[in-house]
Write a protein that holds these residues in place. Structure first.
Motif, PDB file in Angstrom:
ATOM      1  N   THR A   1       0.831  -1.208   0.000  1.00  0.00           N
ATOM      2  CA  THR A   1       0.000   0.000   0.000  1.00  0.00           C
ATOM      3  C   THR A   1       0.867   1.260   0.000  1.00  0.00           C
ATOM      4  OG1 THR A   1      -0.057  -0.100   2.404  1.00  0.00           O
ATOM      5  CG2 THR A   1      -1.912  -1.093   1.242  1.00  0.00           C
ATOM      6  N   VAL A   2       0.408   2.269  -0.742  1.00  0.00           N
ATOM      7  CA  VAL A   2       1.139   3.541  -0.806  1.00  0.00           C
ATOM      8  C   VAL A   2       0.158   4.683  -0.582  1.00  0.00           C
ATOM      9  CG1 VAL A   2       2.646   5.029  -2.187  1.00  0.00           C
ATOM     10  CG2 VAL A   2       2.698   2.552  -2.554  1.00  0.00           C
ATOM     11  N   ALA A   3       0.540   5.627   0.295  1.00  0.00           N
ATOM     12  CA  ALA A   3      -0.238   6.864   0.466  1.00  0.00           C
ATOM     13  C   ALA A   3       0.469   7.976  -0.298  1.00  0.00           C
ATOM     14  CB  ALA A   3      -0.309   7.228   1.943  1.00  0.00           C
ATOM     15  N   VAL A   4      -0.279   8.671  -1.139  1.00  0.00           N
ATOM     16  CA  VAL A   4       0.254   9.848  -1.827  1.00  0.00           C
ATOM     17  C   VAL A   4      -0.430  11.053  -1.199  1.00  0.00           C
ATOM     18  CG1 VAL A   4       0.392  11.075  -4.024  1.00  0.00           C
ATOM     19  CG2 VAL A   4       0.662   8.574  -3.977  1.00  0.00           C
ATOM     20  N   VAL A   5       0.352  11.962  -0.628  1.00  0.00           N
ATOM     21  CA  VAL A   5      -0.244  13.139   0.005  1.00  0.00           C
ATOM     22  C   VAL A   5      -0.083  14.319  -0.947  1.00  0.00           C
ATOM     23  CG1 VAL A   5      -0.358  14.568   2.070  1.00  0.00           C
ATOM     24  CG2 VAL A   5       0.471  12.208   2.235  1.00  0.00           C
ATOM     25  N   GLY A   6      -1.214  14.816  -1.470  1.00  0.00           N
ATOM     26  CA  GLY A   6      -1.187  15.911  -2.435  1.00  0.00           C
ATOM     27  C   GLY A   6      -1.540  15.399  -3.812  1.00  0.00           C
ATOM     28  N   SER A   7      -2.491  16.104  -4.470  1.00  0.00           N
ATOM     29  CA  SER A   7      -3.008  15.580  -5.747  1.00  0.00           C
ATOM     30  C   SER A   7      -2.679  16.476  -6.936  1.00  0.00           C
ATOM     31  CB  SER A   7      -4.520  15.403  -5.638  1.00  0.00           C
ATOM     32  OG  SER A   7      -5.135  16.678  -5.537  1.00  0.00           O
TER      33      SER A   7
ATOM     34  N   ARG B   1      -6.258  17.838   0.650  1.00  0.00           N
ATOM     35  CA  ARG B   1      -6.972  18.660   1.638  1.00  0.00           C
ATOM     36  C   ARG B   1      -8.060  19.524   1.005  1.00  0.00           C
ATOM     37  NH1 ARG B   1      -2.077  22.733   3.413  1.00  0.00           N
ATOM     38  NH2 ARG B   1      -1.798  23.697   1.388  1.00  0.00           N
ATOM     39  N   ASP B   2      -7.904  19.858  -0.275  1.00  0.00           N
ATOM     40  CA  ASP B   2      -8.959  20.629  -0.951  1.00  0.00           C
ATOM     41  C   ASP B   2     -10.169  19.734  -1.200  1.00  0.00           C
ATOM     42  OD1 ASP B   2      -8.118  23.249  -1.226  1.00  0.00           O
ATOM     43  OD2 ASP B   2      -6.810  22.745  -2.919  1.00  0.00           O
ATOM     44  N   GLY B   3     -11.259  20.367  -1.638  1.00  0.00           N
ATOM     45  CA  GLY B   3     -12.467  19.605  -1.900  1.00  0.00           C
ATOM     46  C   GLY B   3     -12.381  18.812  -3.187  1.00  0.00           C
ATOM     47  N   ARG B   4     -11.474  19.217  -4.095  1.00  0.00           N
ATOM     48  CA  ARG B   4     -11.361  18.492  -5.361  1.00  0.00           C
ATOM     49  C   ARG B   4      -9.895  18.236  -5.680  1.00  0.00           C
ATOM     50  NH1 ARG B   4     -15.068  20.840  -9.932  1.00  0.00           N
ATOM     51  NH2 ARG B   4     -14.778  18.738 -10.758  1.00  0.00           N
TER      52      ARG B   4
ATOM     53  N   CYS C   1      -9.170  16.104   3.243  1.00  0.00           N
ATOM     54  CA  CYS C   1      -8.389  15.436   4.293  1.00  0.00           C
ATOM     55  C   CYS C   1      -6.978  16.013   4.322  1.00  0.00           C
ATOM     56  CB  CYS C   1      -8.340  13.930   4.043  1.00  0.00           C
ATOM     57  SG  CYS C   1      -7.365  13.092   5.308  1.00  0.00           S
ATOM     58  N   GLU C   2      -6.734  16.892   5.269  1.00  0.00           N
ATOM     59  CA  GLU C   2      -5.386  17.435   5.426  1.00  0.00           C
ATOM     60  C   GLU C   2      -4.609  16.482   6.324  1.00  0.00           C
ATOM     61  OE1 GLU C   2      -5.068  21.553   6.413  1.00  0.00           O
ATOM     62  OE2 GLU C   2      -2.882  21.440   6.551  1.00  0.00           O
ATOM     63  N   VAL C   3      -3.621  15.817   5.735  1.00  0.00           N
ATOM     64  CA  VAL C   3      -2.854  14.848   6.507  1.00  0.00           C
ATOM     65  C   VAL C   3      -1.990  15.615   7.516  1.00  0.00           C
ATOM     66  CG1 VAL C   3      -1.201  12.965   6.419  1.00  0.00           C
ATOM     67  CG2 VAL C   3      -2.844  13.256   4.571  1.00  0.00           C
ATOM     68  N   GLY C   4      -2.011  15.159   8.751  1.00  0.00           N
ATOM     69  CA  GLY C   4      -1.331  15.902   9.820  1.00  0.00           C
ATOM     70  C   GLY C   4      -2.337  16.683  10.648  1.00  0.00           C
ATOM     71  N   VAL C   5      -3.559  16.856  10.091  1.00  0.00           N
ATOM     72  CA  VAL C   5      -4.628  17.545  10.826  1.00  0.00           C
ATOM     73  C   VAL C   5      -5.843  16.614  10.914  1.00  0.00           C
ATOM     74  CG1 VAL C   5      -6.187  19.535  10.858  1.00  0.00           C
ATOM     75  CG2 VAL C   5      -3.814  19.815  10.082  1.00  0.00           C
TER      76      VAL C   5
END
Ligand SMILES: Cc1cc2nc3c(=O)[nH]c(=O)nc-3n(C[C@H](O)[C@H](O)[C@H](O)COP(=O)(O)OP(=O)(O)OC[C@H]3O[C@@H](n4cnc5c(N)ncnc54)[C@H](O)[C@@H]3O)c2cc1C
Length: 482
Positions: free
Chosen positions: A145-151, A174-177, A214-218
């Motif tokens: 499994t891999v988490a990518v933070v930021g799109s 973290r944004d809505g889209r 979803c803001e990772v870290g928050v």
């Protein structure tokens, strides 16, 4: 084998822009369609050089002469295959890239370069319109499994590469889209967001899972992120804006460019009815001469600004390539974005010294002419000037990634420039945590973000499973050539 006399038969042509009065009334893309025949003629200008420097100019190492030849022959699907061999998202770069490949085109030494960017977009769009975005899910799942933070483009390119290698990929945004700066920074008149959505549908069909708001870290604790995934990619961008610390900065009506652009883009997509920061009827001054400033410029004109002035601290560059940047380097020369022909004014070689206001709101600013020097600006005596303004947008670039929350929580080390440090495999000093795009490179371009996303995916794949087969366009050996 290219047409040996194509470059003699055809001169360079690129698509016309829609008439200014029309395009100022909407947010649609500025460029008009280009016919298939014209595109094939433009492809015929490619000389299929023995040493194609365009490969080297492009961070992705795009196989430009190969797909130009296939386009010349009208073999659009084959051309799209070759294009996708090195670039996950050619329809983005075909619209948005400043095309360093064209700056290093061999034909450009004595003539105008091949219209490579146009051909990239034509190939990508033609293939997509004929159903070419078929999902290519992995045949076998690895169970990793891999988490990518930021799109943004870095996160998306890595996500697609890793999903196709069989890993289960989750992208957190973290944004809505989804889309990063391509969604809420870059205006619709440069790239219609439907272009982005089409590609996102392909990623979703290939198994990439998107979690927004979803803001990772928050919203998701760093410990839960670490516990839930075998590897993590930080693709969080360089979002800390450079400030202008002069008298009067606190006045109302002075905003960072991204505060303004995000709202404008949300109005266009229908998520916001009215933008709290709006240029309608206002005298707008944009401080900063780059891409972000140009995007504010076109947006303010479309919102009905009374006037738009863009200030650039650098001297006006020459109309053609400056001798200090000879072929095949990226040239120093005057760049006109489409927005600049729509009205308004550009002023070069000026520095803003203070703002003035009334009742807490900005009414104008003071500036001086002079010379930009490394790390500073030397004003010419007696050049103090005043410019009225009731909306000022600061487009001075970005200093690096935000560190509170996610980065502090992970404990990743930063470079002297405040960027996330990484090794040749894009791994930070925290094992299993990787970085790609502006967060590690500093503010840059979409083409670099895609290249970094691809290279980081190769690093992650190698970390998760011995002997990665994923391409690595920025491998140290490839970089050494640039
Ligand atoms: C206004 C503007 C116009 C531009 N125009 C062009 C252009 O025309 N051509 C070009 O090539 N380049 C352009 N650029 C540059 C280009 O957009 C960037 O270089 C590129 O988007 C960087 O990609 P990235 O994936 O690294 O980051 P980004 O696109 O910045 O994406 C990062 C994403 O991470 C998310 N994020 C951050 N922290 C967290 C967290 N803790 N949890 C969850 N999500 C998080 C952010 O919300 C964001 O969506 C422009 C930049 C700006 C600002």
């Amino acid at each position: 084998m290219a047409d040996p006399s194509g470059f003699l038969k055809h001169s360079r042509r690129t698509p016309a822009r829609r008439p200014v009065p029309l395009r100022l009334r909407d947010w649609r893309e500025v460029y008009q369609p280009f016919s298939e025949k014209d595109s094939r003629d433009q492809a015929a200008r490619c000389m299929d050089c023995g040493v194609p420097f365009c490969h080297n100019g492009c961070p992705l190492g795009n196989l430009i002469p190969e797909w130009n030849e296939l386009a010349r022959l009208g073999r659009w699907e084959d051309a799209a295959d070759r294009l996708h061999a090195t670039n996950n998202f050619p329809e983005f770069t075909g619209r948005l890239c400043p095309a360093p490949c064209e700056a290093s085109c061999v034909l450009g030494i004595g003539d105008e370069p091949v219209a490579i960017k146009l051909l990239e977009q034509q190939i990508a769009d033609t293939a997509i319109e004929s159903g070419g975005l078929t999902p290519r899910p992995a045949a076998v799942a690895t169970g990793r499994t891999v988490a990518v933070v930021g799109s943004g483009p870095a996160g998306l390119a890595a996500a697609q590469q890793l999903a196709r290698a069989g890993h289960a990929v989750t992208v957190f945004e973290r944004d809505g889209r989804v889309g990063g700066l391509m969604r809420y920074g870059i205006p619709e008149f440069k790239m219609d967001s439907a272009v982005l959505d089409r590609r996102l549908a392909q990623l979703a069909a290939e198994g990439v899972r998107f979690i927004t708001h979803c803001e990772v870290g928050v919203d998701l604790a760093v410990e839960d992120l670490r516990a839930g995934f075998d590897a993590i990619l930080l693709a969080t961008g360089a979002t800390v804006a450079r400030e202008l610390d002069v008298e009067g900065r606190h006045l109302g009506g002075i905003h960072l460019a991204m505060e303004y652009l995000v709202q404008a883009n949300k109005v266009v997509e229908g998520a916001l009815e009215r933008a709290p920061i709006d240029a309608a009827g206002k005298h707008v001054v944009i401080i900063g001469g780059g891409d972000t400033g140009a995007d504010c410029y076109g947006t303010a004109l479309r919102q009905g600004a009374a006037s738009v002035t863009q200030l650039d601290i650098h001297a006006r560059p020459p109309e053609t390539r400056d001798p200090s940047t000879p072929w095949p380097t990226y040239p120093l020369m005057l760049r006109m974005s489409a927005a600049h022909e729509e009205g308004g004014e550009r002023v070069f070689g000026v520095n803003s010294t203070s703002f003035e206001g009334a009742d807490g709101a900005v009414t104008g600013l003071h500036l001086v002419s002079g010379t930009r020097i490394p790390g500073g600006f030397v004003p010419d005596e007696g050049t103090d000037a005043h410019l009225p303004a009731d909306l000022v947008l600061l487009a001075l670039g970005f200093t690096g990634p935000e560190t509170t929350g996610l980065l502090d929580g992970l404990g990743v080390g930063l470079t002297k420039r405040g960027l996330i440090g990484r090794g040749d495999d894009y791994q930070t000093d925290v094992p299993g945590v990787f970085v790609a795009g502006d967060a590690g490179r500093g503010q840059s371009l979409i083409v670099w973000a895609i290249a970094e996303g691809r290279s980081a995916a190769a690093g992650i794949d190698g970390y998760l499973s011995e002997g990665s087969q994923l391409p690595n366009p920025l491998a140290p050996t490839a970089v050494a050539l640039r």
